[in-house]
Design a protein around this motif. Sequence first.
Motif, PDB file in Angstrom:
ATOM      1  N   THR A 144       0.861  -1.180   0.000  1.00  9.10           N
ATOM      2  CA  THR A 144       0.000   0.000   0.000  1.00  9.10           C
ATOM      3  C   THR A 144       0.900   1.233   0.000  1.00  9.10           C
ATOM      4  O   THR A 144       1.672   1.437   0.935  1.00  9.10           O
ATOM      5  N   HIS A 145       0.797   2.039  -1.046  1.00 17.00           N
ATOM      6  CA  HIS A 145       1.740   3.141  -1.228  1.00 17.00           C
ATOM      7  C   HIS A 145       1.178   4.466  -0.722  1.00 17.00           C
ATOM      8  O   HIS A 145      -0.038   4.634  -0.605  1.00 17.00           O
ATOM      9  N   VAL A 146       2.079   5.381  -0.473  1.00 14.50           N
ATOM     10  CA  VAL A 146       1.719   6.758  -0.125  1.00 14.50           C
ATOM     11  C   VAL A 146       2.232   7.653  -1.242  1.00 14.50           C
ATOM     12  O   VAL A 146       3.442   7.769  -1.436  1.00 14.50           O
ATOM     13  N   GLY A 147       1.301   8.259  -1.954  1.00 12.85           N
ATOM     14  CA  GLY A 147       1.711   9.129  -3.045  1.00 12.85           C
ATOM     15  C   GLY A 147       1.575  10.596  -2.715  1.00 12.85           C
ATOM     16  O   GLY A 147       2.400  11.411  -3.120  1.00 12.85           O
ATOM     17  N   CYS A 148       0.513  10.955  -2.017  1.00 10.73           N
ATOM     18  CA  CYS A 148       0.242  12.373  -1.785  1.00 10.73           C
ATOM     19  C   CYS A 148      -0.058  12.673  -0.330  1.00 10.73           C
ATOM     20  O   CYS A 148       0.164  13.780   0.127  1.00 10.73           O
TER      21      CYS A 148
ATOM     22  N   TRP B 158      -0.550  -7.263 -15.629  1.00 13.35           N
ATOM     23  CA  TRP B 158       0.658  -7.853 -16.220  1.00 13.35           C
ATOM     24  C   TRP B 158       0.456  -8.044 -17.725  1.00 13.35           C
ATOM     25  O   TRP B 158       1.269  -7.608 -18.545  1.00 13.35           O
ATOM     26  N   GLU B 159      -0.638  -8.681 -18.090  1.00 10.71           N
ATOM     27  CA  GLU B 159      -0.852  -9.045 -19.496  1.00 10.71           C
ATOM     28  C   GLU B 159      -1.034  -7.824 -20.386  1.00 10.71           C
ATOM     29  O   GLU B 159      -0.594  -7.814 -21.536  1.00 10.71           O
TER      30      GLU B 159
ATOM     31  N   GLN C  99       3.854   1.188 -15.529  1.00  8.05           N
ATOM     32  CA  GLN C  99       5.246   1.476 -15.911  1.00  8.05           C
ATOM     33  C   GLN C  99       6.089   1.509 -14.641  1.00  8.05           C
ATOM     34  O   GLN C  99       6.715   0.532 -14.293  1.00  8.05           O
ATOM     35  N   CYS C 100       6.068   2.621 -13.904  1.00 12.40           N
ATOM     36  CA  CYS C 100       6.861   2.617 -12.663  1.00 12.40           C
ATOM     37  C   CYS C 100       6.215   1.756 -11.598  1.00 12.40           C
ATOM     38  O   CYS C 100       6.887   1.266 -10.697  1.00 12.40           O
ATOM     39  N   GLY C 101       4.895   1.578 -11.666  1.00 10.26           N
ATOM     40  CA  GLY C 101       4.199   0.712 -10.728  1.00 10.26           C
ATOM     41  C   GLY C 101       3.775   1.369  -9.431  1.00 10.26           C
ATOM     42  O   GLY C 101       3.158   0.714  -8.596  1.00 10.26           O
ATOM     43  N   TYR C 102       4.076   2.641  -9.280  1.00  6.05           N
ATOM     44  CA  TYR C 102       3.769   3.248  -7.984  1.00  6.05           C
ATOM     45  C   TYR C 102       2.266   3.323  -7.728  1.00  6.05           C
ATOM     46  O   TYR C 102       1.804   3.092  -6.626  1.00  6.05           O
ATOM     47  N   CYS C 103       1.513   3.620  -8.762  1.00  8.34           N
ATOM     48  CA  CYS C 103       0.060   3.727  -8.594  1.00  8.34           C
ATOM     49  C   CYS C 103      -0.628   2.376  -8.580  1.00  8.34           C
ATOM     50  O   CYS C 103      -1.813   2.282  -8.263  1.00  8.34           O
ATOM     51  N   THR C 104       0.092   1.325  -8.994  1.00  4.46           N
ATOM     52  CA  THR C 104      -0.548   0.062  -9.360  1.00  4.46           C
ATOM     53  C   THR C 104      -1.320  -0.621  -8.226  1.00  4.46           C
ATOM     54  O   THR C 104      -2.452  -1.075  -8.457  1.00  4.46           O
ATOM     55  N   PRO C 105      -0.781  -0.714  -7.009  1.00  2.00           N
ATOM     56  CA  PRO C 105      -1.589  -1.354  -5.968  1.00  2.00           C
ATOM     57  C   PRO C 105      -2.932  -0.670  -5.756  1.00  2.00           C
ATOM     58  O   PRO C 105      -3.976  -1.337  -5.652  1.00  2.00           O
TER      59      PRO C 105
ATOM     60  N   LEU D 115      -4.604   8.362  -9.617  1.00  2.00           N
ATOM     61  CA  LEU D 115      -3.770   9.059 -10.595  1.00  2.00           C
ATOM     62  C   LEU D 115      -2.569   8.213 -10.993  1.00  2.00           C
ATOM     63  O   LEU D 115      -1.971   7.534 -10.157  1.00  2.00           O
ATOM     64  N   CYS D 116      -2.261   8.263 -12.286  1.00  2.00           N
ATOM     65  CA  CYS D 116      -1.068   7.593 -12.809  1.00  2.00           C
ATOM     66  C   CYS D 116      -0.285   8.605 -13.621  1.00  2.00           C
ATOM     67  O   CYS D 116      -0.824   9.233 -14.527  1.00  2.00           O
ATOM     68  N   ARG D 117       0.967   8.743 -13.296  1.00  2.00           N
ATOM     69  CA  ARG D 117       1.773   9.737 -13.997  1.00  2.00           C
ATOM     70  C   ARG D 117       2.475   9.149 -15.213  1.00  2.00           C
ATOM     71  O   ARG D 117       3.154   9.861 -15.940  1.00  2.00           O
ATOM     72  N   CYS D 118       2.347   7.830 -15.420  1.00  2.00           N
ATOM     73  CA  CYS D 118       3.161   7.173 -16.448  1.00  2.00           C
ATOM     74  C   CYS D 118       2.391   6.693 -17.659  1.00  2.00           C
ATOM     75  O   CYS D 118       2.835   6.876 -18.790  1.00  2.00           O
TER      76      CYS D 118
END
Length: 203
Positions: free
Chosen positions: A46-50, A102-103, A108-114, A143-146
């Motif tokens: 679980t990421h922290v972006g903002c 995956w498919e 791309q960077c994967g930060y938003c992915t989870p 949000l996805c920056r990639c």
Amino acid sequence: MATTTIMAPSRVAVRMTVNGVEYAAEVEPRLLLVSFLRDNLGLTGTHVGCDTSQCGACTIHLNGQPVKSCTLLTVQADGAELTTIEGLAKDGQFDPMQMGFWEMHGLQCGYCTPGMIMASNALLDRNPNPTEAEIRHALEGNLCRCTGYQNIVKAVQYAAAQRGGGAMATGEGTDLEFQPDNERPHAPENMDDWGDQLAGEES
Ligand code: FES
Ligand code: FES
């Protein structure tokens, strides 16, 4: 003058189930849920972006509903059932949404992915066969920056088909003119395959 003494609780007892595991803890009342998951339980998927409820990188499920865990206090999850990205794979097998990302190369960077995956699964839970517009609307809070979002939409459509609700089955075209590459030799079938593939890339 009389003095009024106020005893603010320094710790509050909480209980919750996270990915099927029961936890009991004493936490500061101000502790954010995302911090509890990452720092206390070690669930750093679980990421922290903002940290301000805008990006959706911290999205988890609380009692089956998608929530941004940076905007909840841990004490607000007392008694709840939580699912994080770590709770999706079963018996070493990725869930359909993970495979979709995956498919369809939905990252791309994967930060938003989870957060994207958790929000997308919540969408399919309430709407098994969403239109492209409904997918984009449901993911407005993530949000996805990639990626430009196009392949994220394809990933959700892939998962919808795999879950039995979507119009797109593997090998079929879509309104995004998607043509799956079924010949791709290295698509992983499970977490072990993924690990092997990553190991191969590093060597
Ligand atoms: S970290 Fe929670 S919404 Fe961005
Ligand atoms: S893949 Fe980089 S932020 Fe979405």
